[in-house]
Design an enzyme around this catalytic site. Structure first.
Site, PDB file in Angstrom:
ATOM      1  N   ARG A 225       0.838  -1.189   0.000  1.00  0.00           N
ATOM      2  CA  ARG A 225       0.000   0.000   0.000  1.00  0.00           C
ATOM      3  C   ARG A 225       0.879   1.246   0.000  1.00  0.00           C
ATOM      4  O   ARG A 225       1.906   1.312   0.670  1.00  0.00           O
ATOM      5  CB  ARG A 225      -0.903   0.013   1.229  1.00  0.00           C
ATOM      6  CG  ARG A 225      -1.944  -1.104   1.229  1.00  0.00           C
ATOM      7  CD  ARG A 225      -2.972  -0.878   2.326  1.00  0.00           C
ATOM      8  NE  ARG A 225      -3.814  -2.043   2.504  1.00  0.00           N
ATOM      9  CZ  ARG A 225      -4.811  -2.110   3.368  1.00  0.00           C
ATOM     10  NH1 ARG A 225      -5.080  -1.080   4.151  1.00  0.00           N
ATOM     11  NH2 ARG A 225      -5.542  -3.202   3.478  1.00  0.00           N
ATOM     12  N   ARG A 264      15.235  -0.791  11.004  1.00  0.00           N
ATOM     13  CA  ARG A 264      14.203   0.251  11.106  1.00  0.00           C
ATOM     14  C   ARG A 264      13.232  -0.160  12.193  1.00  0.00           C
ATOM     15  O   ARG A 264      12.683  -1.263  12.151  1.00  0.00           O
ATOM     16  CB  ARG A 264      13.463   0.462   9.789  1.00  0.00           C
ATOM     17  CG  ARG A 264      12.717   1.800   9.744  1.00  0.00           C
ATOM     18  CD  ARG A 264      11.868   1.960   8.506  1.00  0.00           C
ATOM     19  NE  ARG A 264      10.590   1.267   8.637  1.00  0.00           N
ATOM     20  CZ  ARG A 264       9.899   0.746   7.620  1.00  0.00           C
ATOM     21  NH1 ARG A 264      10.367   0.818   6.379  1.00  0.00           N
ATOM     22  NH2 ARG A 264       8.743   0.137   7.829  1.00  0.00           N
ATOM     23  N   GLU A 281      11.995  -3.755  11.396  1.00  0.00           N
ATOM     24  CA  GLU A 281      12.236  -4.179  10.020  1.00  0.00           C
ATOM     25  C   GLU A 281      13.725  -4.404   9.798  1.00  0.00           C
ATOM     26  O   GLU A 281      14.524  -3.466   9.795  1.00  0.00           O
ATOM     27  CB  GLU A 281      11.720  -3.101   9.055  1.00  0.00           C
ATOM     28  CG  GLU A 281      10.216  -2.835   9.156  1.00  0.00           C
ATOM     29  CD  GLU A 281       9.401  -3.832   8.373  1.00  0.00           C
ATOM     30  OE1 GLU A 281       9.987  -4.816   7.882  1.00  0.00           O
ATOM     31  OE2 GLU A 281       8.191  -3.631   8.240  1.00  0.00           O
TER      32      GLU A 281
END
Length: 307
Positions: A225, A264, A281
């Site tokens: 997205r 991250r 992440e």
């Protein structure tokens, strides 16, 4: 800096053979440092990964449909090359059950209920695990870019029914499921993503909230997205928590004995405004170079130093 002739593969996916646009600046910065680079599709069967001394995982964003194949690929790459970040890290990070390890290490995460397909939950058992009020989120533990994820209102009967169906469909194909209460402060504050390079804080960004309603089947066809990003200076509480997360990683990930090339940490505020961990992440995160001056140069220097 002394130029190097090392061959570096920037691993990507077939839908982005020329990398994500954010990584074009990285490619150019590495070239300026004399690093021989190629963008390579991770699941291309014609690639001999042994021809690259190092492989840097970047936009491999289709792996969530084939996580076992992706994990096997990372291990195969490591037989002949140095993988950044290592395969043991990727294997740990692919499934968001890693949040359990962080919570066990004393780090605050978004409160989560876990559903395993082996338990054979019926509709009533799933329903009883939903929050009694407010919004909540259903998502698989292996996912990226908010794919296969939906937001539901606990007070609306139709939405609770949709959430049951969503969870049952995921469990029915063997996927583990997370149920998380939706923390409404994210609608106004957004997420804060803090990027670390070689264990040191580099920069932070703000991500707008993505989830607006129940899961829709058509979204499963999207690679990810679209996110609305802006620069943001992380506050003291966010920095303190993200620093703790980065410091804890060698203790919770098997085989890690030093700083990772990239990390991250994504945080959101709880109802009191206190940051909690949404995700960490370590596999293929966007690093948002365009939103932080000097960040791509810092990262390129760190990559070149490891070659």
């Amino acid at each position: 800096m002394t130029p190097t002739t090392a061959r570096l593969a920037l691993a990507t996916c077939a839908e982005l053979p020329d990398l994500d646009p954010d990584d074009h600046a990285l490619r150019d910065a590495l070239a300026e440092r004399g690093v021989a680079i190629e963008a390579v599709v991770w699941d291309d069967p014609t690639i001999d990964w042994g021809t690259y001394t190092h492989v840097l995982i970047r936009s491999t964003w289709d792996y969530t449909e084939r996580p076992a194949q992706f994990a096997d690929w990372t291990r195969r790459v490591e037989r002949t090359s140095t993988l950044l970040n290592p395969a043991t890290v990727v294997g740990w990070n692919i499934d968001k059950q890693y949040l359990r390890d962080l919570e066990n290490a004393g780090l605050p995460i978004v409160p989560t209920i876990w559903l395993d397909p082996e338990r054979n939950f019926d509709s009533r058992a799933i329903h009883t695990r939903f929050p009694a009020f407010g919004d909540f989120v259903i998502k698989p533990t292996v996912s990226a870019g908010s794919r296969d994820t939906g937001r539901y209102n606990a007070g609306v009967t139709q939405q609770r029914s949709m959430a049951i169906t969503h969870a049952k469909n995921l469990l029915g194909v063997g996927r583990r499921v997370m149920i998380q209460r939706y923390l409404r402060n994210v609608d106004t504050t957004g997420e804060t993503g803090l990027v670390y390079v070689d264990g040191e804080f580099s920069h932070s960004v703000r991500k707008n909230a993505l989830l607006e309603g129940p899961y829709r089947v058509g979204l499963a066809d999207e690679l990810y997205r679209q996110e609305i990003m802006t620069a943001r200076e992380a506050n003291d509480a966010e920095r303190e928590l993200a620093d703790r997360v980065v410091a804890a990683l060698p203790d919770v990930i098997p085989g890690v004995d030093g700083p990772l090339l990239y990390t991250r940490v994504d945080l959101i505020p709880d109802d009191d405004g206190t940051p909690v961990v949404l995700e960490v992440e370590l596999t293929e995160p966007s690093l948002f170079f365009a939103h932080a001056e000097g960040s791509v140069q810092r990262f390129a220097d760190a990559v070149a130093a490891r070659l």
